[in-house]
Scaffold this active site. Sequence first.
Site, PDB file in Angstrom:
ATOM      1  CD  GLU A 262      50.667  32.251  43.468  1.00 40.53           C
ATOM      2  OE1 GLU A 262      50.162  31.117  43.394  1.00 40.53           O
ATOM      3  OE2 GLU A 262      50.455  33.141  42.640  1.00 40.53           O
TER       4      GLU A 262
ATOM      5  NE  ARG B  34      50.955  30.198  36.636  1.00 43.93           N
ATOM      6  CZ  ARG B  34      49.647  29.967  36.522  1.00 43.93           C
ATOM      7  NH1 ARG B  34      48.777  30.918  36.804  1.00 43.93           N
ATOM      8  NH2 ARG B  34      49.201  28.785  36.141  1.00 43.93           N
TER       9      ARG B  34
ATOM     10  CG  HIS C 252      46.767  31.349  41.976  1.00 40.93           C
ATOM     11  ND1 HIS C 252      48.024  31.063  41.541  1.00 40.93           N
ATOM     12  CD2 HIS C 252      45.977  31.230  40.874  1.00 40.93           C
ATOM     13  CE1 HIS C 252      48.014  30.771  40.249  1.00 40.93           C
ATOM     14  NE2 HIS C 252      46.764  30.871  39.825  1.00 40.93           N
TER      15      HIS C 252
HETATM   16  C1  DGY Z   1      45.486  28.401  35.918  1.00 39.08           C
HETATM   17  O1  DGY Z   1      44.718  27.431  35.822  1.00 39.08           O
HETATM   18  O2  DGY Z   1      46.576  28.426  35.386  1.00 39.08           O
HETATM   19  C2  DGY Z   1      45.074  29.628  36.666  1.00 39.08           C
HETATM   20  O3  DGY Z   1      46.155  30.179  37.321  1.00 39.08           O
HETATM   21  C3  DGY Z   1      43.916  29.425  37.584  1.00 39.08           C
HETATM   22  O4  DGY Z   1      43.659  30.578  38.304  1.00 39.08           O
END
Ligand code: DGY
Length: 314
Positions: free
Chosen positions: A263, A234, A281
């Site tokens: 984001e 993240r 992402h």
């Molecule tokens: C999630 O599912 O948390 C991931 O970030 C996917 O890339």
Amino acid sequence: MIQNILMMWPIADAQIKDLEENYKVFKLWQEADPESALGRIRKDITGIVSIVSDKCIVSGKLIRALPNLEIIAHCGVGYDNIDMKTAKEQGIVVTYTPDVLTDDVADIATGLVLTVLRRMVESDLYVRTGQWAKKGSMPLGRTLAGRIMGIVGMGRIGQAIARRAEVFGMKVIYFGPNKKSEVSYRYYSDLHKMAEECDVLMLACSYSEATHYLIDSKVLKLLGKNGVLINISRGKVVKEQDLIDALEGGVIAGAGLDVFENEPNVPSALCRLDNVVLQSHQGSATVETRTIMSQLVVDNLKLYFEKAEVLTPI
Ligand code: DGY
């Protein structure tokens, strides 16, 4: 009784159709004024479908505004967009989609290591813009084999990345809150020590209070001028401004980033740097995996409304 599902952002088409055949589905992203739409339907909603997106913030305020909410079926493995404390207090069942996306996320992480160390994106641009013909060979990249990858978070995804790194001849070490009995890689309880030791610092941890801004200027300095940071976890695990400063100042060699602090807004400073590879992402973003994740969302909802059970609770 027909269940009313609030879908905040689309999952895969076939699974939306499946839900529509069984429930009344409110597609929040299609509403011109989501706030007032929510005001009209809030008392009817018994389930939420959310996905990993800035468009799906399942806040405490939202949860409390839905008096008949029973279940949040989240499409993703990270669920930091959901106020879990409020969900628990209100007795809401929350499900997610672990395991099914592990390989895809690990592939993106590995791809970022390759593209940064071997300068593949730079090279693509070098060819497209005619610089190869004009200037000759590009500056050299770096070999993966023999490098040390330090993984932050040796969970399912961290372990899948480690297996791939080994195939490339890299040595794996890891940091996390606990030593894992299922792996034999060297464990560090001190992130700073590991950062000093590794060439590639791979972030594969979940986001929480404990990992907020875990990577700052101090860690990046320890990673060093030949070090590379890869983040598929993240954005807020990294102090983005510290990272920009480190990249601009040559404190580290480069970065591969699939996730960002805010984001989908990516600082222009990052976009200007050619020692950085950026992804939007994309960890789980394949047709196959998104279909399986979406199906798991549907299966959790159906099982819950039919039998008060779920497959993958948080
Ligand atoms: C999630 O599912 O948390 C991931 O970030 C996917 O890339």
